[in-house]
Design a protein around this motif. Structure first.
Motif, PDB file in Angstrom:
ATOM      1  N   ARG A 164     -20.758 -43.890  63.571  1.00  0.00           N
ATOM      2  CA  ARG A 164     -21.868 -43.101  64.114  1.00  0.00           C
ATOM      3  C   ARG A 164     -21.695 -41.618  63.788  1.00  0.00           C
ATOM      4  N   ASP A 165     -20.441 -41.186  63.641  1.00  0.00           N
ATOM      5  CA  ASP A 165     -20.197 -39.777  63.304  1.00  0.00           C
ATOM      6  C   ASP A 165     -20.815 -39.408  61.962  1.00  0.00           C
ATOM      7  N   TRP A 166     -20.917 -40.374  61.049  1.00  0.00           N
ATOM      8  CA  TRP A 166     -21.516 -40.104  59.736  1.00  0.00           C
ATOM      9  C   TRP A 166     -22.952 -39.621  59.890  1.00  0.00           C
ATOM     10  N   TYR A 167     -23.695 -40.248  60.787  1.00  0.00           N
ATOM     11  CA  TYR A 167     -25.106 -39.922  60.962  1.00  0.00           C
ATOM     12  C   TYR A 167     -25.302 -38.617  61.731  1.00  0.00           C
ATOM     13  N   ALA A 168     -24.240 -38.147  62.386  1.00  0.00           N
ATOM     14  CA  ALA A 168     -24.312 -36.868  63.090  1.00  0.00           C
ATOM     15  C   ALA A 168     -24.036 -35.681  62.169  1.00  0.00           C
ATOM     16  N   LEU A 169     -23.538 -35.947  60.959  1.00  0.00           N
ATOM     17  CA  LEU A 169     -23.274 -34.869  60.002  1.00  0.00           C
ATOM     18  C   LEU A 169     -24.585 -34.280  59.491  1.00  0.00           C
ATOM     19  N   SER A 170     -24.519 -33.061  58.994  1.00  0.00           N
ATOM     20  CA  SER A 170     -25.697 -32.448  58.394  1.00  0.00           C
ATOM     21  C   SER A 170     -26.025 -33.132  57.064  1.00  0.00           C
ATOM     22  N   PRO A 171     -27.285 -33.099  56.651  1.00  0.00           N
ATOM     23  CA  PRO A 171     -27.638 -33.677  55.349  1.00  0.00           C
ATOM     24  C   PRO A 171     -26.815 -33.080  54.214  1.00  0.00           C
ATOM     25  N   HIS A 172     -26.523 -31.776  54.257  1.00  0.00           N
ATOM     26  CA  HIS A 172     -25.739 -31.137  53.196  1.00  0.00           C
ATOM     27  C   HIS A 172     -24.318 -31.682  53.162  1.00  0.00           C
ATOM     28  N   ALA A 173     -23.724 -31.917  54.339  1.00  0.00           N
ATOM     29  CA  ALA A 173     -22.360 -32.443  54.395  1.00  0.00           C
ATOM     30  C   ALA A 173     -22.304 -33.856  53.832  1.00  0.00           C
ATOM     31  N   ARG A 174     -23.257 -34.687  54.208  1.00  0.00           N
ATOM     32  CA  ARG A 174     -23.280 -36.059  53.689  1.00  0.00           C
ATOM     33  C   ARG A 174     -23.487 -36.069  52.180  1.00  0.00           C
ATOM     34  N   GLN A 175     -24.406 -35.228  51.693  1.00  0.00           N
ATOM     35  CA  GLN A 175     -24.660 -35.191  50.258  1.00  0.00           C
ATOM     36  C   GLN A 175     -23.421 -34.742  49.492  1.00  0.00           C
ATOM     37  N   GLY A 176     -22.705 -33.751  50.021  1.00  0.00           N
ATOM     38  CA  GLY A 176     -21.490 -33.293  49.350  1.00  0.00           C
ATOM     39  C   GLY A 176     -20.448 -34.381  49.246  1.00  0.00           C
ATOM     40  N   MET A 177     -20.275 -35.139  50.304  1.00  0.00           N
ATOM     41  CA  MET A 177     -19.298 -36.232  50.270  1.00  0.00           C
ATOM     42  C   MET A 177     -19.727 -37.344  49.323  1.00  0.00           C
ATOM     43  N   MET A 178     -21.019 -37.621  49.281  1.00  0.00           N
ATOM     44  CA  MET A 178     -21.495 -38.656  48.359  1.00  0.00           C
ATOM     45  C   MET A 178     -21.416 -38.180  46.918  1.00  0.00           C
ATOM     46  N   ASP A 179     -21.588 -36.883  46.665  1.00  0.00           N
ATOM     47  CA  ASP A 179     -21.398 -36.351  45.317  1.00  0.00           C
ATOM     48  C   ASP A 179     -19.956 -36.570  44.863  1.00  0.00           C
ATOM     49  N   GLU A 180     -19.001 -36.350  45.770  1.00  0.00           N
ATOM     50  CA  GLU A 180     -17.602 -36.611  45.438  1.00  0.00           C
ATOM     51  C   GLU A 180     -17.386 -38.098  45.163  1.00  0.00           C
TER      52      GLU A 180
END
Length: 254
Positions: A164-180
């Motif tokens: 559930r913590d994943w969905y609480a992250l900002s869109p920019h944070a999630r995108q950065g991790m998925m870019d990695e």
């Protein structure tokens, strides 16, 4: 406040926050897309104690039904064996259709065979194909997404759930991790990823299926992904299945 005095909710298009943080109004997506079903079966050990002639007859009736469905235009069928690769299931049917009711119809057809009495459903995962919001940021998920399955000799399948913590992250944070995540995966050219979505239609959030001819490359890929930041937000990614592509006639031995 009574129902009569309650202000009516605006009836505009759906508002969606994309991974870049932009608010984008969009209409409900009702375009035709592909549903996926990964159905795993276990053969009753007592089946092996039947006379060989009886086993062959049961096998032939069951595979005749599979062949008939494999020829249909409204369903894609890929068949895999797990004999010797996993203890709790013997074969897997990967079914893909634009209408989820085809899976129901096919399974009912298979259940009319005598062989069905010797089979138990071990696992079954239902999902829907759509374009990743992290990979395609302009068009987003939705229209015209199709899957070309079963290109490799192996298929590695597992259900996947984020914390559930994943969905609480900002869109920019999630995108950065998925870019990695995407960058780390890029060198592994022999592994083809098929991610499908199960929100609301099954217990997992995603079904992940890796198509490949090289199991050793897949092992190295998964090992590398463990070191990415996004890996911290994995709640569940088991059970994992190694499936070997097999013709209908040899997914299990009579």
């Amino acid at each position: 406040m009574t129902a009569e005095s309650r202000p009516e909710r605006p009836r505009g298009p759906i508002v969606e926050l994309d991974p870049s943080g932009r608010v984008q109004p969009k209409d409900p997506d009702r375009a035709t897309r592909q549903f996926l079903n990964f159905a795993f079966f276990r053969i009753d050990p007592a089946f092996r104690r039947l006379p060989r002639e009886e086993r062959c007859g049961l096998h032939a009736e069951y595979t005749d039904v599979l062949r008939r469905w494999a020829k249909r235009d409204d369903l894609i069928l890929r068949t895999y064996t797990l004999e010797g690769l996993r203890a709790d299931c013997d074969f897997m049917l990967w079914r893909i259709a634009n209408d989820v009711r085809r899976f129901n119809e096919m399974q009912r057809d298979l259940n009319t065979t005598a062989m069905a009495g010797w089979l138990s459903p071990a696992y079954s995962f239902l999902s829907l194909q759509k374009r990743s919001q992290y990979v395609n940021r302009i068009e987003g998920s939705g229209h015209g997404v199709e899957l070309l399955p079963g290109e490799g000799q192996f298929l590695f399948v597992y259900p996947f759930v984020k914390t559930r913590d994943w969905y609480a992250l900002s869109p920019h944070a999630r995108q950065g991790m998925m870019d990695e995540h995407i960058h780390v995966s890029a060198p592994f050219k022999g592994v083809r990823l098929n991610t499908s979505y199960s929100y609301g239609i099954d217990d997992q959030e995603f079904v992940v299926a890796f198509d490949s001819d090289y199991p050793q490359e897949f092992v190295d890929l998964v090992s590398r992904l463990r070191f990415t930041e996004a890996s911290r937000y994995t709640l569940r990614d088991t059970p994992m299945f190694t499936c070997l592509k097999s013709p209908v006639e040899t997914i299990f031995t009579p």
